[in-house]
Design a protein around this motif. Structure first.
Motif, PDB file in Angstrom:
ATOM      1  N   ALA A  13      38.150 -21.615 -74.722  1.00  0.00           N
ATOM      2  CA  ALA A  13      38.934 -22.333 -73.585  1.00  0.00           C
ATOM      3  C   ALA A  13      40.000 -21.565 -73.020  1.00  0.00           C
ATOM      4  CB  ALA A  13      39.294 -23.664 -74.188  1.00  0.00           C
ATOM      5  N   LEU A  14      40.076 -21.326 -71.789  1.00  0.00           N
ATOM      6  CA  LEU A  14      41.203 -20.572 -71.232  1.00  0.00           C
ATOM      7  C   LEU A  14      41.754 -20.969 -70.194  1.00  0.00           C
ATOM      8  CD1 LEU A  14      39.382 -17.135 -71.366  1.00  0.00           C
ATOM      9  CD2 LEU A  14      41.165 -17.752 -72.821  1.00  0.00           C
ATOM     10  N   PRO A  15      43.097 -21.336 -70.081  1.00  0.00           N
ATOM     11  CA  PRO A  15      43.650 -22.080 -69.035  1.00  0.00           C
ATOM     12  C   PRO A  15      43.863 -21.098 -67.652  1.00  0.00           C
ATOM     13  CG  PRO A  15      45.299 -21.196 -70.568  1.00  0.00           C
ATOM     14  CD  PRO A  15      44.019 -20.725 -71.023  1.00  0.00           C
ATOM     15  N   TYR A  22      35.815 -14.234 -65.113  1.00  0.00           N
ATOM     16  CA  TYR A  22      34.629 -13.505 -65.189  1.00  0.00           C
ATOM     17  C   TYR A  22      34.764 -12.257 -64.418  1.00  0.00           C
ATOM     18  CZ  TYR A  22      29.651 -12.416 -63.246  1.00  0.00           C
ATOM     19  OH  TYR A  22      28.720 -11.774 -63.098  1.00  0.00           O
ATOM     20  N   ARG A  23      35.652 -11.923 -63.521  1.00  0.00           N
ATOM     21  CA  ARG A  23      36.087 -10.661 -63.006  1.00  0.00           C
ATOM     22  C   ARG A  23      36.476  -9.689 -64.039  1.00  0.00           C
ATOM     23  NH1 ARG A  23      38.035 -13.610 -58.653  1.00  0.00           N
ATOM     24  NH2 ARG A  23      40.104 -13.501 -59.448  1.00  0.00           N
ATOM     25  N   GLU A  24      37.252 -10.269 -65.017  1.00  0.00           N
ATOM     26  CA  GLU A  24      37.986  -9.490 -66.158  1.00  0.00           C
ATOM     27  C   GLU A  24      36.775  -9.062 -67.299  1.00  0.00           C
ATOM     28  OE1 GLU A  24      40.133  -6.942 -67.468  1.00  0.00           O
ATOM     29  OE2 GLU A  24      41.054  -8.313 -65.718  1.00  0.00           O
ATOM     30  N   GLU A  26      33.588  -8.749 -66.352  1.00  0.00           N
ATOM     31  CA  GLU A  26      32.811  -7.723 -65.899  1.00  0.00           C
ATOM     32  C   GLU A  26      33.098  -6.376 -66.011  1.00  0.00           C
ATOM     33  OE1 GLU A  26      30.900  -8.747 -61.446  1.00  0.00           O
ATOM     34  OE2 GLU A  26      33.072  -8.840 -61.567  1.00  0.00           O
ATOM     35  N   ARG A  27      34.457  -6.189 -66.092  1.00  0.00           N
ATOM     36  CA  ARG A  27      34.890  -4.618 -66.383  1.00  0.00           C
ATOM     37  C   ARG A  27      35.079  -4.129 -67.852  1.00  0.00           C
ATOM     38  NH1 ARG A  27      38.490  -6.716 -62.131  1.00  0.00           N
ATOM     39  NH2 ARG A  27      39.920  -7.318 -63.369  1.00  0.00           N
ATOM     40  N   ILE A  28      33.957  -3.987 -68.320  1.00  0.00           N
ATOM     41  CA  ILE A  28      33.755  -3.683 -69.711  1.00  0.00           C
ATOM     42  C   ILE A  28      34.654  -2.379 -70.085  1.00  0.00           C
ATOM     43  CG2 ILE A  28      31.611  -2.139 -69.495  1.00  0.00           C
ATOM     44  CD1 ILE A  28      30.692  -3.478 -71.924  1.00  0.00           C
ATOM     45  N   GLU A  29      35.053  -1.558 -69.308  1.00  0.00           N
ATOM     46  CA  GLU A  29      35.566  -0.227 -69.452  1.00  0.00           C
ATOM     47  C   GLU A  29      37.195  -0.541 -69.747  1.00  0.00           C
ATOM     48  OE1 GLU A  29      35.347  -0.941 -65.008  1.00  0.00           O
ATOM     49  OE2 GLU A  29      33.682  -0.930 -66.649  1.00  0.00           O
ATOM     50  N   ASP A  30      37.417  -1.627 -69.396  1.00  0.00           N
ATOM     51  CA  ASP A  30      38.787  -2.468 -69.537  1.00  0.00           C
ATOM     52  C   ASP A  30      39.005  -3.219 -70.883  1.00  0.00           C
ATOM     53  OD1 ASP A  30      39.858  -1.314 -67.393  1.00  0.00           O
ATOM     54  OD2 ASP A  30      39.785  -2.870 -66.060  1.00  0.00           O
ATOM     55  N   TYR A  31      38.017  -3.322 -71.347  1.00  0.00           N
ATOM     56  CA  TYR A  31      37.933  -4.261 -72.909  1.00  0.00           C
ATOM     57  C   TYR A  31      38.989  -3.744 -73.799  1.00  0.00           C
ATOM     58  CZ  TYR A  31      34.175  -7.314 -71.594  1.00  0.00           C
ATOM     59  OH  TYR A  31      33.156  -8.040 -71.043  1.00  0.00           O
ATOM     60  N   PRO A  32      39.040  -2.198 -73.980  1.00  0.00           N
ATOM     61  CA  PRO A  32      39.887  -1.721 -75.101  1.00  0.00           C
ATOM     62  C   PRO A  32      41.536  -2.268 -74.624  1.00  0.00           C
ATOM     63  CG  PRO A  32      38.400  -0.275 -74.474  1.00  0.00           C
ATOM     64  CD  PRO A  32      38.126  -1.355 -73.541  1.00  0.00           C
ATOM     65  N   ARG A  33      41.927  -2.389 -73.642  1.00  0.00           N
ATOM     66  CA  ARG A  33      43.318  -2.863 -73.014  1.00  0.00           C
ATOM     67  C   ARG A  33      43.571  -4.037 -73.685  1.00  0.00           C
ATOM     68  NH1 ARG A  33      43.587  -1.911 -66.430  1.00  0.00           N
ATOM     69  NH2 ARG A  33      44.269   0.392 -66.610  1.00  0.00           N
ATOM     70  N   LEU A 142      42.419 -11.697 -74.359  1.00  0.00           N
ATOM     71  CA  LEU A 142      41.961 -11.831 -73.014  1.00  0.00           C
ATOM     72  C   LEU A 142      42.889 -12.951 -72.233  1.00  0.00           C
ATOM     73  CD1 LEU A 142      40.214 -11.413 -70.378  1.00  0.00           C
ATOM     74  CD2 LEU A 142      38.805 -13.307 -71.240  1.00  0.00           C
ATOM     75  N   ALA A 143      43.360 -13.915 -73.032  1.00  0.00           N
ATOM     76  CA  ALA A 143      44.483 -15.071 -72.619  1.00  0.00           C
ATOM     77  C   ALA A 143      45.616 -14.352 -72.222  1.00  0.00           C
ATOM     78  CB  ALA A 143      44.522 -16.125 -73.842  1.00  0.00           C
ATOM     79  N   ALA A 144      46.174 -13.407 -73.191  1.00  0.00           N
ATOM     80  CA  ALA A 144      47.447 -12.751 -73.001  1.00  0.00           C
ATOM     81  C   ALA A 144      47.471 -11.701 -71.886  1.00  0.00           C
ATOM     82  CB  ALA A 144      47.905 -12.007 -74.150  1.00  0.00           C
ATOM     83  N   HIS A 145      46.238 -10.950 -71.769  1.00  0.00           N
ATOM     84  CA  HIS A 145      46.002 -10.053 -70.671  1.00  0.00           C
ATOM     85  C   HIS A 145      45.986 -10.866 -69.303  1.00  0.00           C
ATOM     86  CE1 HIS A 145      44.538  -6.318 -68.724  1.00  0.00           C
ATOM     87  NE2 HIS A 145      43.540  -7.187 -68.052  1.00  0.00           N
ATOM     88  N   LEU A 146      45.616 -11.997 -69.169  1.00  0.00           N
ATOM     89  CA  LEU A 146      45.335 -12.637 -67.920  1.00  0.00           C
ATOM     90  C   LEU A 146      46.586 -13.469 -67.540  1.00  0.00           C
ATOM     91  CD1 LEU A 146      41.714 -13.779 -67.845  1.00  0.00           C
ATOM     92  CD2 LEU A 146      42.646 -12.320 -66.544  1.00  0.00           C
TER      93      LEU A 146
END
Length: 149
Positions: A13-15, A22-24, A26-33, A142-146
């Protein structure tokens, strides 16, 4: 029972609105970030990549990821996996009705890495716990990144 076969499901669950999540994803190359256990992603082309993962246990999993389905309208990203684990994985992202999103990660895989196959029976509880820890860290990252933390 095949001790090297795994079925996983994680719910996040993400706020954050579903389209942004979804856009994030999609960018698998950014997952290590944002996902600490995704150590390296090397793009092969527009629909494939090699991904190296390492969680708490002292082993890496390397797999080739090939896009199977990308459907922004349905919120679905699905890939085939081959390498140390083989099978498929799917993200499904949907609005949660409050402006945030509900993310479901499904994965059905067979372990191919020889060491892990040899440790299948005694290691299974640890492998499952390792996966849970990795998914928990992914949600937090992911929550922190967003900017949702």
């Amino acid at each position: 029972m095949d001790w090297n076969h795994y079925v996983f499901r994680s719910l996040w669950a993400l706020p954050v609105p579903a389209p942004a999540v979804y856009r994030e994803l999609e960018r698998i190359e950014d997952y290590p970030r944002w996902w600490p256990q995704v150590r390296e992603v090397t793009r092969l082309d527009d629909t494939g990549a090699v991904v190296r993962i390492r969680s708490l246990l002292p082993y890496d999993l390397t797999q080739t990821v090939r896009e199977r389905r990308r459907d922004a309208a349905a919120g679905v990203l699905e890939v085939f996996l081959s390498g140390d684990i083989e099978g498929w994985a799917r993200w499904t992202v949907a609005p949660d009705g409050t402006g945030g999103s509900r993310v479901v990660y499904d994965q059905v895989v067979d372990v191919r890495k020889p060491l892990l196959r040899r440790l299948a029976v005694p290691g299974r509880p640890l492998f499952r716990a390792n996966h849970r820890l990795m998914m928990r860290a992914g949600r937090r990252g992911l929550a922190a990144h967003l900017g949702a933390v």
